[in-house]
Write a protein that holds these residues in place. Structure first.
Motif, short mmCIF file in Angstrom:
data_model
loop_
_atom_site.label_atom_id
_atom_site.label_comp_id
_atom_site.label_asym_id
_atom_site.label_seq_id
_atom_site.Cartn_x
_atom_site.Cartn_y
_atom_site.Cartn_z
N PRO A 122 4.25 -2.26 -2.48
CA PRO A 122 4.77 -3.55 -2.01
C PRO A 122 3.70 -4.61 -2.11
O PRO A 122 2.50 -4.32 -2.07
N PHE A 123 4.13 -5.85 -2.24
CA PHE A 123 3.19 -6.96 -2.30
C PHE A 123 2.57 -7.14 -0.91
O PHE A 123 3.28 -7.23 0.09
N ILE A 124 1.27 -7.20 -0.88
CA ILE A 124 0.54 -7.22 0.39
C ILE A 124 -0.18 -8.55 0.56
O ILE A 124 -0.83 -9.05 -0.38
N MET A 125 -0.06 -9.12 1.75
CA MET A 125 -0.86 -10.28 2.13
C MET A 125 -1.50 -9.98 3.48
O MET A 125 -1.17 -8.97 4.13
N MET A 126 -2.42 -10.83 3.89
CA MET A 126 -3.24 -10.49 5.03
C MET A 126 -3.50 -11.71 5.91
O MET A 126 -3.68 -12.82 5.42
N VAL A 127 -3.50 -11.47 7.23
CA VAL A 127 -3.98 -12.46 8.20
C VAL A 127 -5.32 -11.95 8.71
O VAL A 127 -5.39 -10.91 9.36
N LYS A 128 -6.37 -12.66 8.39
CA LYS A 128 -7.72 -12.19 8.69
C LYS A 128 -7.97 -12.22 10.20
O LYS A 128 -7.56 -13.13 10.91
N ASP A 129 -8.68 -11.19 10.67
CA ASP A 129 -9.16 -11.08 12.06
C ASP A 129 -8.04 -11.06 13.09
O ASP A 129 -8.24 -11.43 14.24
N MET A 166 -4.71 -8.08 9.88
CA MET A 166 -3.28 -7.77 9.94
C MET A 166 -2.71 -7.87 8.52
O MET A 166 -2.76 -8.92 7.89
N TYR A 167 -2.21 -6.75 8.02
CA TYR A 167 -1.64 -6.69 6.68
C TYR A 167 -0.11 -6.79 6.78
O TYR A 167 0.50 -6.25 7.70
N ILE A 168 0.47 -7.48 5.81
CA ILE A 168 1.92 -7.65 5.76
C ILE A 168 2.43 -7.15 4.41
O ILE A 168 1.97 -7.61 3.36
N ALA A 169 3.32 -6.17 4.47
CA ALA A 169 3.94 -5.63 3.25
C ALA A 169 5.32 -6.29 3.09
O ALA A 169 6.19 -6.16 3.95
N PHE A 170 5.50 -7.01 1.99
CA PHE A 170 6.71 -7.80 1.78
C PHE A 170 7.76 -7.03 0.99
O PHE A 170 7.46 -6.32 0.04
#
Length: 418
Positions: free
Chosen positions: A316-323, A338-342
């Motif tokens: 899955p495409f992954i984006m991240m919220v740092k700290d 915090m990683y987010i799998a879309f």
């Protein structure tokens, strides 16, 4: 206690035929050769396969991590280590524990004399310092919120404490063992050594009472699943022994939104194609009660899926919220990410005449949520790779327990149509 003689002298096989040299003047009584088989609950005629099967069964039941007795677990491991080795098994069947008590550290943990391990009451060699009573383990279930914020839990335990003086066991004469006579056949008898049931093999007895104790169990920020919180010397008291320890084992509960690995958190999010192309915003409540707004940056595109650069797997495409992950244990001011799998949902049909107005015609367009920037934190996403998941936060020393089984990584996600 043994009249000045050598403890367990009757185990020695008279003469010089015993490995390592016999001791002259010893008793001609046959050695005890059944205790290890009884420990594994198998017959002396059992095959190696049967012994192995029994060992795996008992080790699962009595493993300390599952609340089993640590000393019993050591006995099971020591018995299997000897009986699974054909050469050692042959020596034991012929000479008993004397034939295999060669100083090797059987059973794991601190070195312990085999006679003391299986019979108690003083073997030929004793480890330095007093023995400890068995340690106890209790599971304590905590939420992910508790592990994020820290928590102190008061738990009541009941333990046995000694009342009055410790006395020598009258039943076994303070030896911790009894000899039983078995008849093998007409005119044939043998002596078998057993642990004294009255003193539990300790050689001493004492009156005990139940004591209720309230312990304050402090769950630190960032603690991991299966981590121990130890209270020294709080287990049951036994005669002539130091009290063992009580271990509380952290059991992390599943969370409705977050999955955890190390100091990092993972969430999954379904978005429409419209949101994936034109942007989206998502307000969530964090583990400490804060409302945070997660948004894409202007012009940022959420891909349907991606290919891992190392393994080639579709992910899955992954984006991240740092700290915004978990606090690091011992250094809670340093947090993971915090990683987010879309998961992008595609429309089933699309009219070619409306391509120019794609954003307005696609279903589930993002509706900007109303919020006060002075009251709600804004966070923008950065691109990230899944291989970095679990490596955020401050570096910590290796732990006795591996936390890889806490939640695991995300499974490959394919695009779906709605």
């Amino acid at each position: 206690m043994f009249g000045g003689g050598i403890p367990f002298e009757h185990f020695a096989h008279g003469g010089g035929g015993m490995p390592g040299g016999g001791r002259g003047g010893g008793s001609s009584e046959p050695p005890e050769t059944t205790k290890l088989y009884e420990t594994l609950e198998v017959e002396k005629t059992s095959t190696q396969k049967e012994i192995k099967k029994a060992y795996f069964k008992l080790s699962k039941i009595h493993h300390p991590d599952k609340g089993g007795d640590e000393h019993k677990f050591k006995e099971i491991n020591a018995a299997y280590e000897i009986l699974s080795d054909p050469e050692k098994r042959e020596k034991y069947d012929k000479y008993g524990l004397e034939g295999v008590n060669d100083g090797h550290n059987y059973g794991g943990g601190e070195a312990e004399d085999l006679f003391s391990m299986f019979f108690g009451g003083g073997g030929r060699r004793r480890s330095a310092g007093p023995r400890k009573s068995p340690s106890l383990q209790h599971a304590i279930k905590v939420s992910l919120e508790d592990l994020y914020n820290g928590k102190t839990v008061k738990l009541a335990i009941n333990r046995k404490v000694i009342v009055g003086d410790v006395k020598s066991c009258d039943s076994c004469g303070g030896q911790g063992i009894k000899l039983e006579v078995r008849q093998l056949g007409p005119g044939m008898i043998t002596q078998v050594q057993r642990q004294c049931p009255d003193c539990g093999g300790q050689g001493n007895t004492a009156k005990t009472k139940s004591e209720r104790k309230v312990l304050e169990v402090h769950v630190e920020k960032g603690m991991a699943h299966n981590e121990k919180i130890t209270f020294r010397g709080m287990a049951d008291e036994l005669p002539n022994m130091e009290p063992g320890d009580i271990h509380f084992i952290i059991q992390q509960k599943e969370h409705d939104l977050f999955r955890r690995k190390g100091a990092d958190l993972l969430v999954t999010k379904d978005v429409s194609l419209n949101q994936a192309l034109t942007g989206f915003s998502w307000k969530i409540k964090h583990l400490d009660g804060r409302d945070i707004m997660i948004k894409t940056k202007p012009g940022q595109i959420i891909q349907c899926e991606t290919t891992d650069s190392e393994s080639g797997r579709t992910l899955p495409f992954i984006m991240m919220v740092k700290d915004e992950g978990m606090p690091s244990q011992g250094n809670p001011f340093v947090k993971g990410n915090m990683y987010i799998a879309f998961h992008v949902k595609f429309p089933t049909t699309l009219d070619a005449n409306v391509i120019s107005t794609l954003r307005s015609l696609l279903p589930d367009a993002d509706i900007e949520e109303e919020y006060d920037p002075e009251q709600v934190e804004e966070h923008f996403l950065d691109e990230a790779e899944l291989k970095h998941f679990g490596k955020g936060g401050a570096a910590v020393s290796s732990n006795e327990y591996d936390s890889d089984d806490e939640g695991g990584g995300p499974q490959p996600v394919q695009c779906q149509q709605s």
